[in-house]
Design a protein around this motif. Structure first.
Motif, PDB file in Angstrom:
ATOM      1  N   HIS A 133       5.489  -6.841  17.888  1.00  0.00           N
ATOM      2  CA  HIS A 133       4.278  -6.269  17.311  1.00  0.00           C
ATOM      3  C   HIS A 133       4.131  -6.654  15.840  1.00  0.00           C
ATOM      4  N   VAL A 134       2.885  -6.848  15.421  1.00  0.00           N
ATOM      5  CA  VAL A 134       2.573  -7.134  14.019  1.00  0.00           C
ATOM      6  C   VAL A 134       1.527  -6.124  13.538  1.00  0.00           C
ATOM      7  N   PRO A 135       1.578  -5.733  12.270  1.00  0.00           N
ATOM      8  CA  PRO A 135       0.565  -4.812  11.747  1.00  0.00           C
ATOM      9  C   PRO A 135      -0.758  -5.534  11.523  1.00  0.00           C
ATOM     10  N   VAL A 136      -1.856  -4.913  11.936  1.00  0.00           N
ATOM     11  CA  VAL A 136      -3.162  -5.548  11.767  1.00  0.00           C
ATOM     12  C   VAL A 136      -4.149  -4.667  11.018  1.00  0.00           C
ATOM     13  N   ALA A 137      -3.850  -3.374  10.871  1.00  0.00           N
ATOM     14  CA  ALA A 137      -4.774  -2.486  10.165  1.00  0.00           C
ATOM     15  C   ALA A 137      -4.020  -1.230   9.744  1.00  0.00           C
ATOM     16  N   ALA A 138      -4.618  -0.529   8.805  1.00  0.00           N
ATOM     17  CA  ALA A 138      -4.050   0.749   8.362  1.00  0.00           C
ATOM     18  C   ALA A 138      -5.178   1.627   7.862  1.00  0.00           C
ATOM     19  N   ALA A 139      -4.976   2.924   7.971  1.00  0.00           N
ATOM     20  CA  ALA A 139      -5.943   3.891   7.445  1.00  0.00           C
ATOM     21  C   ALA A 139      -5.302   4.612   6.271  1.00  0.00           C
ATOM     22  N   THR A 140      -5.926   4.491   5.097  1.00  0.00           N
ATOM     23  CA  THR A 140      -5.406   5.107   3.882  1.00  0.00           C
ATOM     24  C   THR A 140      -6.488   5.992   3.274  1.00  0.00           C
ATOM     25  N   VAL A 141      -6.125   7.233   2.953  1.00  0.00           N
ATOM     26  CA  VAL A 141      -7.063   8.180   2.364  1.00  0.00           C
ATOM     27  C   VAL A 141      -6.448   8.750   1.088  1.00  0.00           C
ATOM     28  N   ASP A 142      -7.132   8.554  -0.025  1.00  0.00           N
ATOM     29  CA  ASP A 142      -6.680   9.087  -1.311  1.00  0.00           C
ATOM     30  C   ASP A 142      -5.217   8.715  -1.612  1.00  0.00           C
ATOM     31  N   GLY A 143      -4.884   7.473  -1.336  1.00  0.00           N
ATOM     32  CA  GLY A 143      -3.541   6.992  -1.653  1.00  0.00           C
ATOM     33  C   GLY A 143      -2.470   7.356  -0.658  1.00  0.00           C
ATOM     34  N   THR A 144      -2.855   7.992   0.441  1.00  0.00           N
ATOM     35  CA  THR A 144      -1.895   8.359   1.485  1.00  0.00           C
ATOM     36  C   THR A 144      -2.196   7.566   2.747  1.00  0.00           C
ATOM     37  N   VAL A 145      -1.202   6.885   3.269  1.00  0.00           N
ATOM     38  CA  VAL A 145      -1.367   6.109   4.496  1.00  0.00           C
ATOM     39  C   VAL A 145      -1.296   7.064   5.680  1.00  0.00           C
ATOM     40  N   ARG A 146      -2.396   7.133   6.425  1.00  0.00           N
ATOM     41  CA  ARG A 146      -2.456   8.056   7.560  1.00  0.00           C
ATOM     42  C   ARG A 146      -1.931   7.421   8.842  1.00  0.00           C
ATOM     43  N   SER A 147      -2.184   6.123   9.017  1.00  0.00           N
ATOM     44  CA  SER A 147      -1.763   5.470  10.255  1.00  0.00           C
ATOM     45  C   SER A 147      -1.694   3.961  10.048  1.00  0.00           C
TER      46      SER A 147
END
Length: 535
Positions: A133-147
């Motif tokens: 698996h390779v990382p392709v996306a991330a969700a970040t809110v106010d400097g915190t990585v959610r997923s």
């Protein structure tokens, strides 16, 4: 699809990633560990490179868990291989008797030991491993990585992982742009860092060369020559101005003097005592390419066990100077070219290389894909020396660790140390056209501040992506240091979760730093070098 939930997501299963996962797991945390390639272990396994280590490694200067990995490799050989009596009794068994390290070994043995170290955590259900698996996306809110979203390399299926902490242990810091974490690439300017060895002008695309390694042996009287590559003439003509000859030769610059130096290549030489007692002295151990990174020596095993030594090729002639694989649309082309360069060198060795007897080529050189887990004999992954690097609360610069600049060789200390390491600042020729940069380096510590991003709250670097510069990365990038970085990052994430803290809060309060250091010491992480006086 329902997201996978974990306390800590470790993206990248190299040495730092494995160490980070083990550290978090021993604290009872639930961990998801992902890896791009078929083998966990990164530079030690999928990249096939035996460990580059310091001269005191058998006594001190590594973490307890890294020492367990090393001793596990030796024990595997004692239990599974037909060793000679002398080899079996050797407390410091070096199966390959290579000169680069006191422990030169086959990559799949390291894989077996890593698999064993992780096995109880897989059985408990607290560890989930996702490959390839390779990382392709991330969700970040106010400097915190959610997923983080991971994609299966073969099926294309995507999996989302939600975690309280995310550790980037990828080989090139791939999570940093996806999460919006501030980072640096390539060479900083001298004006920015004050480093004497830095270039006058910075260049984000100027990184250390990558190399696509391969493993081989030699069968006398047989012809294992590969087909002449279609682009062979291109590589045969490649001759950088500072090289002293074509790259398809036994000549390369000396890292210390920068003068062209011709190496020897003695196929299956008779046994001679090897293993550098002065690992950072004047002899880097690479003057004979066969024994430099030999990973299985015939004399280690009972007579008749091996027809030939087995050798890992990670030599200057494989260094790919054509371009960076970081932040470029040409990444895949550069990866293909790096492997093509190595393939051309194999063909040159088999057909044109000058032999001591006056002949040309060793057609009996046989690529050993079975040793590296591939069909073609080349490593599963390229050997990566340089990554994206976080903009950290503390960046290690040349002035912190270089002997000449400090005026002495005593350990380079930091009050917030979370580990130790030792290696020369060793930068290979770069994509910007630089020759080697080689600087004598003191034994050094790893500052906690180098593991803490300036803004992102719950992402930690766990490999070669800490707060170093292009220059100091050359010392902080080696196997035991990467393991220590990963282990300390895993411990830091668990420490913060247990106390509802952020890494920045820990880093900024001396009393919290002291408490965290005590946790590391209890876990077997050496945070300071011993003082040695006399004999």
């Amino acid at each position: 699809m329902t997201p996978i939930k974990a306390d800590i997501a470790v993206v990248g299963g190299g040495l730092g990633g494995v160490a980070a996962a083990l550290a978090a797991l021993r604290r009872g945390r639930r961990v998801v560990l992902s890896e791009e390639y078929a083998w966990l272990g990164g530079q030690l396994t999928s990249q096939a490179v035996p460990p580059d280590e310091h001269v005191w490694v058998e006594q001190f200067g590594v973490t307890a868990s890294y020492r367990a990995l090393r001793e596990g490799i030796r024990q595997y050989y004692r239990e599974a291989y037909p060793l000679t009596d002398a080899a079996r009794r050797d407390r410091h068994l070096n199966p390959g008797r290579g000169r680069v390290s006191r422990l030169c070994h086959e990559p799949r043995v390291a894989l077996a030991v890593i698999t064993k170290m992780l096995a109880p955590h897989l059985s408990s259900g607290r560890l989930t491993v996702l490959q390839p698996h390779v990382p392709v996306a991330a969700a970040t809110v106010d400097g915190t990585v959610r997923s983080v979203t991971l994609r299966h390399k073969e099926t294309g299926e995507e999996t989302t992982v939600e975690a309280a902490f995310v550790l980037d242990a990828t080989e090139t810091g791939d999570l940093l742009p996806l999460t919006g974490t501030a980072y640096v690439t390539g060479a900083e300017s001298r004006a920015e860092t004050g480093e004497p060895s830095a270039p006058e002008h910075g260049d984000p695309a100027n990184v250390q060369s990558i190399a696509w390694c391969f493993v081989f042996d030699h069968v006398e009287g047989e012809d294992h020559a590969i087909e002449r590559p279609a682009d062979y003439d291109r590589w045969r003509a490649l001759a950088p101005g500072f090289w002293g000859d074509a790259m398809l030769s036994f000549t390369a610059p000396s890292p210390r003097t920068l003068e062209p130096e011709t190496r020897t290549f003695n196929v299956n030489p008779p046994y001679a005592t090897v293993g550098r007692d002065e690992a950072h002295g004047d002899d880097p151990g690479d003057l004979d390419l066969w024994v430099f990174r030999r990973i299985a020596a015939r004399e280690t095993f009972l007579p008749g066990s091996l027809e030939s030594d087995i050798v890992l090729a990670n030599w200057p002639q494989l260094d790919y100077l054509g371009g960076s694989v970081i932040d470029t649309p040409d990444r895949e082309e550069h990866l293909r070219a790096a492997k093509a360069q190595s393939r051309a060198f194999v063909h040159w060795l088999q057909t044109e290389a000058p032999r001591p007897d006056g002949g040309a080529g060793w057609p009996g050189l046989r690529l050993r894909g079975d040793v590296v887990g591939t069909d073609d004999g080349f490593a599963q992954a390229p050997y990566i020396r340089e990554s994206r690097r976080i903009r950290a609360m503390r960046t290690v610069v040349e002035q912190d660790v270089a002997v000449a600049l400090r005026g002495h060789g005593r350990p380079a200390t930091f009050p917030d140390s979370v580990g130790v390491g030792m290696y020369r600042i060793d930068l290979h020729p770069s994509t910007g056209g630089d020759n080697y940069i080689d600087v004598e380096c003191a034994p050094f510590e790893i500052p906690l501040g180098a593991l803490v991003p300036v803004a992102t709250k719950n992402l930690l670097p766990a490999a070669k992506n800490i707060g170093t510069t292009h220059i100091t990365n050359g010392a902080y990038r080696l196997h035991p240091v990467e393991w220590n970085i990963g282990e300390s990052a895993g411990e830091l994430a668990a420490f913060c979760l247990d106390r509802s803290l952020t890494p920045a809060e820990v880093c900024s309060k001396p009393e919290l730093v002291s408490r965290f250091q005590a946790v590391l010491v209890e876990a077997g992480v050496e945070i300071h070098w011993p003082e040695i006086i006399g004999y």
